[in-house]
Write a protein that holds these residues in place. Structure first.
Motif, PDB file in Angstrom:
ATOM      1  N   TRP A  31       0.837  -1.204   0.000  1.00  0.00           N
ATOM      2  CA  TRP A  31       0.000   0.000   0.000  1.00  0.00           C
ATOM      3  C   TRP A  31       0.869   1.250   0.000  1.00  0.00           C
ATOM      4  O   TRP A  31       0.569   2.244  -0.676  1.00  0.00           O
ATOM      5  N   SER A  32       1.961   1.210   0.756  1.00  0.00           N
ATOM      6  CA  SER A  32       2.863   2.357   0.810  1.00  0.00           C
ATOM      7  C   SER A  32       3.483   2.628  -0.552  1.00  0.00           C
ATOM      8  O   SER A  32       3.603   3.782  -0.980  1.00  0.00           O
ATOM      9  N   ARG A  34       2.233   1.995  -3.425  1.00  0.00           N
ATOM     10  CA  ARG A  34       1.212   2.585  -4.299  1.00  0.00           C
ATOM     11  C   ARG A  34       0.982   4.047  -3.941  1.00  0.00           C
ATOM     12  O   ARG A  34       0.761   4.886  -4.824  1.00  0.00           O
ATOM     13  N   THR A  35       1.049   4.381  -2.639  1.00  0.00           N
ATOM     14  CA  THR A  35       0.830   5.765  -2.212  1.00  0.00           C
ATOM     15  C   THR A  35       1.977   6.664  -2.625  1.00  0.00           C
ATOM     16  O   THR A  35       1.777   7.817  -3.032  1.00  0.00           O
ATOM     17  N   VAL A  36       3.218   6.155  -2.527  1.00  0.00           N
ATOM     18  CA  VAL A  36       4.394   6.959  -2.877  1.00  0.00           C
ATOM     19  C   VAL A  36       4.407   7.288  -4.362  1.00  0.00           C
ATOM     20  O   VAL A  36       4.933   8.326  -4.780  1.00  0.00           O
ATOM     21  N   GLU A  37       3.857   6.403  -5.180  1.00  0.00           N
ATOM     22  CA  GLU A  37       3.788   6.605  -6.633  1.00  0.00           C
ATOM     23  C   GLU A  37       5.189   6.767  -7.232  1.00  0.00           C
ATOM     24  O   GLU A  37       5.550   7.804  -7.794  1.00  0.00           O
TER      25      GLU A  37
END
Length: 264
Positions: A31-32, A34-37
């Motif tokens: 999830w991290s 994906r959030t950092v992109e």
């Protein structure tokens, strides 16, 4: 004949608990990401960009030290030192109030805990932004930032040292009818003074590092010179400033380690 017992490191319940922990950690990690992109093209191009940055930083502009770095470097040390001194003046009474064996008033214990938590919960740069807005850019905002941010660190550790002190000398002084100030100075302080000075020196060492950063938001010190050099793309000056910060931090670390060995 009984069956042979087989040794297992973990019980089935423990294996299940470990599996759940690892699974949750893997989900949070995915999830991290994906959030950092993360952009793969930028990631693969990073080594080339770093090499190009180092090329721009060389040769270092040593001539800039006298006119642009020395004064703000000394200012950074002043901010760290004055902020630490101001911290000690505030953290000592707050730490005393936080120690339940010294201060037996629950309301004061709660108030001290609130102050310590409030100081530590806000990042240094956030405090710097706040005090720059209050006092304007410069060393005053930086000194107050360092002081307020350090109260939680020094006060909490000092309060814990007081709570861990041996009760014997304190009870003897109280039984002899000594006043509170004598009980503290003769019963508590001799036990916690080495830890206190070690905490103070350690915090000063941390403050030297943080004083180098808060200038990026206008709170004085060498960080303001670094921000100016970055904005003007003077990479040779950036290299000089970073080298000076590194040298000061190393010297401060060696100095604090040497003094702490003599105290503790």
């Amino acid at each position: 004949m009984s069956a042979d017992r087989i040794w297992q490191r973990f019980t089935p319940a423990e294996r299940m608990a470990r599996f759940v922990v690892f699974l949750v950690a893997a989900i949070l990690l995915a999830w991290s990401f994906r959030t950092v992109e993360i952009i793969p093209e930028f990631l693969m191009d990073a080594p080339e960009q770093v090499a190009d940055l180092f090329k721009r930083m060389w040769p270092v502009d040593y001539a800039y030290y006298e006119r642009g770095v020395h004064a703000v470097l000394i200012e950074t040390l002043h901010i760290a030192t004055l902020g630490t001194i101001l911290t000690l003046g505030i953290a000592i009474p707050v730490g005393i109030m936080a120690a339940s064996n010294v201060c037996r008033v629950p309301a004061l214990n709660w108030l001290a805990t609130f102050i310590l938590v409030s100081s530590r919960s806000v990042n240094t740069l956030v405090w710097a932004l706040l005090f720059v807005a209050v006092f304007g850019p410069g060393t005053l905002a930086g000194t107050v930032t360092i002081a307020v941010r350090s109260i939680g660190f020094v006060g909490k550790l000092f309060g814990e040292a007081l709570e861990e002190s041996a009760p014997g000398p304190v009870e003897a002084l109280r039984a002899a009818g000594a006043p509170w100030i004598s009980v503290f100075l003769k019963g508590y302080w001799p036990q916690v003074s080495p830890a206190f000075w070690g905490i103070a020196l350690f915090r000063w060492d941390i403050n030297v590092r943080e004083s180098s950063v808060i200038g990026l938001v206008g709170a004085g010190g060498i960080g303001m010179a670094l921000d100016e050099a970055l904005n003007l793309f003077h990479w040779d000056r950036v290299a000089l400033i970073l080298a000076c910060i590194f040298a000061v931090v190393v010297i401060a670390e060696v100095f604090v380690t040497h003094i702490r060995k003599r105290i503790i």
